[in-house]
Every structure is written in structure tokens, then in C-alpha cells.
Write an enzyme that holds these catalytic residues in place. Sequence first.
Site, PDB file in Angstrom:
ATOM      1  N   ASP A  42     -16.815 149.243 -18.518  1.00  0.00           N
ATOM      2  CA  ASP A  42     -15.765 148.347 -18.030  1.00  0.00           C
ATOM      3  C   ASP A  42     -14.849 149.144 -17.118  1.00  0.00           C
ATOM      4  O   ASP A  42     -14.412 150.246 -17.475  1.00  0.00           O
ATOM      5  CB  ASP A  42     -14.965 147.770 -19.196  1.00  0.00           C
ATOM      6  CG  ASP A  42     -15.775 146.786 -20.028  1.00  0.00           C
ATOM      7  OD1 ASP A  42     -16.965 146.597 -19.725  1.00  0.00           O
ATOM      8  OD2 ASP A  42     -15.213 146.220 -20.979  1.00  0.00           O
ATOM      9  N   ASP A  95     -18.314 133.145 -23.666  1.00  0.00           N
ATOM     10  CA  ASP A  95     -17.136 133.822 -24.208  1.00  0.00           C
ATOM     11  C   ASP A  95     -16.443 132.842 -25.150  1.00  0.00           C
ATOM     12  O   ASP A  95     -15.803 131.881 -24.704  1.00  0.00           O
ATOM     13  CB  ASP A  95     -16.199 134.238 -23.074  1.00  0.00           C
ATOM     14  CG  ASP A  95     -16.870 135.208 -22.110  1.00  0.00           C
ATOM     15  OD1 ASP A  95     -17.703 136.011 -22.560  1.00  0.00           O
ATOM     16  OD2 ASP A  95     -16.566 135.151 -20.899  1.00  0.00           O
TER      17      ASP A  95
END
Length: 246
Positions: free
Chosen positions: A8, A130
Site C-alpha cells: 500500500d 469492501d
Amino acid sequence: MLIIPAIDILNNKVARLTKGDFNKAKYYDTTPLEIARKYEEAGFQWLHIVDLGATLDKKINILPTLKEIKNNVRIKVEFGGGIRGSSQVKEVLNAGADRIVIGSLSIKDKALFADIVEEYGADKFVVALDSYNERILVKGWTEDSGVSIYEHIDYCRELGIDTFLCTDISRDGTLTGSNTQLYRKILEYSPDIKLIASGGIGSIHDVLVLSQLNIYAVIVGKAIYENKINIKDLAKIGSKENNTLS
């Protein structure tokens, strides 16, 4: 089960969030290319690269970094973050991504998403589920879409999508273990999909538990950076499973 380590990136640095909270961003003393090389040396086949800043800036920030990794590391990359149209899909693919994770767009503009899938091919995309309480959150996990995981799987399957990344937001970055109950439920509902599990992995034990399910892949991030899991041990688990998956 394929094991996919995550990188990330925020402000051009390797970072991790907790439950998607940018106020709890933690940075690590390594560059994206350095950690990508370590993953390649360990024998991983895929990387999961996320442009965290794209959620805030509404633009892709890390194309140079993506290109640098692809030019120096022989490993496949799935890219997520900031995809809002066909031009961005083209940019990311041209930068070297092998497949793209799309979340909000597939919910907020279904017509455009369908056009993009038709243009580039369903095999180029992973749809992000998500979720919080089995409902999909969008806009950087800040807005409840009102759409259930199962509704969205049905819609995407009609477009030819067969690969889904399910992140349990309540566990993401917590190192408290994954939501195996949720993944079992999803696979019972749609057993023919390729399900990628994400969120909560904190130990080798958590990975082994997931390996007992019919899961295509698992993404591991914070546990590696916090030294909860040794990447060589992690790679060995992947090599014992079906490491021919692509």
C-alpha cells in the site's frame, strides 16, 4: 491457495491503514521497489499494489512507481485505487498492471463499468467487495452503497467477472484474524467464483485456517510489515498449495 503480499502506497511511501482510517496511517522504512524485490526473491507470483492517495485525490498518483516495479521485478501485479474511467484503466494497464481491482465504479456507474469490462475483457478485472455487515462500502469506505455482497456478485457475474476481492473492513489492519464465516457464506452462495480474502491476517495460523477453505487467494499486508509473519514462511505455504494459479 495463492498468497498475495500487499504494498500500500501513500505519499510515495509504503504505508498501512487501520480500518481504512487515514488518520491512523503508519509508514514503513522501505521503498515500494525494495519490498517488491524481497517478495520476488521469496517466490511470490503476484503483488497487490494499492494507491491509497487516489481515494483522497481522485487521481492516480503512483504510475511511475508501478512502472518502476514492473521494469525491475518479474512478478505479476494487481492494482487498486482511483479507477474512475476507461482512460485510467488504460493508463494503469500501460504502466504494467496485469489486472485491476475496481470497487466504487462498479457500484456507482454500472453502465460505464460494463463498457469498460467489454472493452478490456473481464479477465483484466477483480471486483472489490469492501464490506461491513455484508453490505458494500464505497468512496474509500466512507459511504454505504446499500448493495449487499451477494447482489453485487450476481451483477458482476452477468458481465463475466469471476474474481472478487472481499475485505472485511471491520478487521482490516487489525491483525485479529480473518472473517472465515463470511468467506464460507460467500462461497456457499457462489462456489464457482475466485474469492480473494483480505483483512485481519495477523499470523501464519490465520493463513492456514483460510487454506482449509476453497479460497483462490489471500492478501497479506500489515502482518508482514509488523513482523508478525516471516515472508519466507509465508511463501512456503503458498508453494505447498496450488501455486500454478494465475
